[in-house]
Write an enzyme that holds these catalytic residues in place. Structure first.
Site, short mmCIF file in Angstrom:
data_model
loop_
_atom_site.label_atom_id
_atom_site.label_comp_id
_atom_site.label_asym_id
_atom_site.label_seq_id
_atom_site.Cartn_x
_atom_site.Cartn_y
_atom_site.Cartn_z
CG MET A 50 -1.84 1.31 1.32
SD MET A 50 -1.00 2.66 2.01
CE MET A 50 -1.31 2.17 3.63
CG HIS A 53 1.17 0.22 -5.45
ND1 HIS A 53 1.52 0.16 -6.81
CD2 HIS A 53 1.38 -1.17 -5.10
CE1 HIS A 53 2.07 -0.92 -7.14
NE2 HIS A 53 1.92 -1.80 -6.00
CD GLU A 54 -2.53 5.45 -1.09
OE1 GLU A 54 -2.40 6.55 -1.81
OE2 GLU A 54 -3.63 4.99 -1.46
CB SER A 55 3.92 7.53 -0.73
OG SER A 55 4.55 6.91 -0.07
#
Length: 150
Positions: A50, A53-55
């Site tokens: 997560m 893929h977020e940052s």
């Protein structure tokens, strides 16, 4: 001379507040030590997938949303509900300023993410997790990191 001294002090303050791009296994160690492996049934690999893929593991990432809110930090925590962005009325459920999520110290990010995942949607609160991680084989995220994963 005084201007040089002031510039040096300012540089030290700014460097101390800068973000950081974590290496995968470095972040795995930090999250593991914080007790996130298995927290609310989510593996360390879920958190790493997560966050990537977020940052891209970058703590100073800010994404401006169409509604005027911002997603902040390594977990892209939204200002509408979770932190105070100083610009609009927010619920600030994590009781923090959004800028606190942008530093190299991610303890506050971890605490807020733990609050978010305790909500009914769990990690489903993060679109990137739903799109890229949920239901996928994730063992590669912890491979070679010397941390146990559930």
């Amino acid at each position: 001379m005084a201007a040089l001294m002031l510039l040096s002090i300012l540089a030290c303050v700014l460097v101390g507040n800068m973000g950081k791009i974590f290496r995968r296994c470095e972040l795995a160690q930090v999250l593991h030590q914080a007790g996130m492996d298995g927290f609310r049934g989510y593996s360390l690999a879920d958190w790493l997938c997560m966050a990537f893929h977020e940052s891209r593991f970058n703590t100073d990432t800010v994404d401006h949303e169409a509604d005027g809110s911002t997603d902040n930090g390594i977990f892209q925590i939204n200002s509408r509900q979770w932190c105070d962005d100083y610009r609009s009325s927010t619920r600030n459920l994590c009781h923090m300023h959004c800028s606190d999520l942008l530093t190299s110290n991610i303890n506050d990010d971890i605490g807020c993410a733990m609050q978010i995942v305790q909500q009914p949607r769990g990690m489903g609160a993060w679109l990137a997790w739903r799109k890229h991680c949920e239901g996928h084989e994730l063992s590669q995220w912890v491979e070679g990191c010397n941390v146990g994963s559930r």
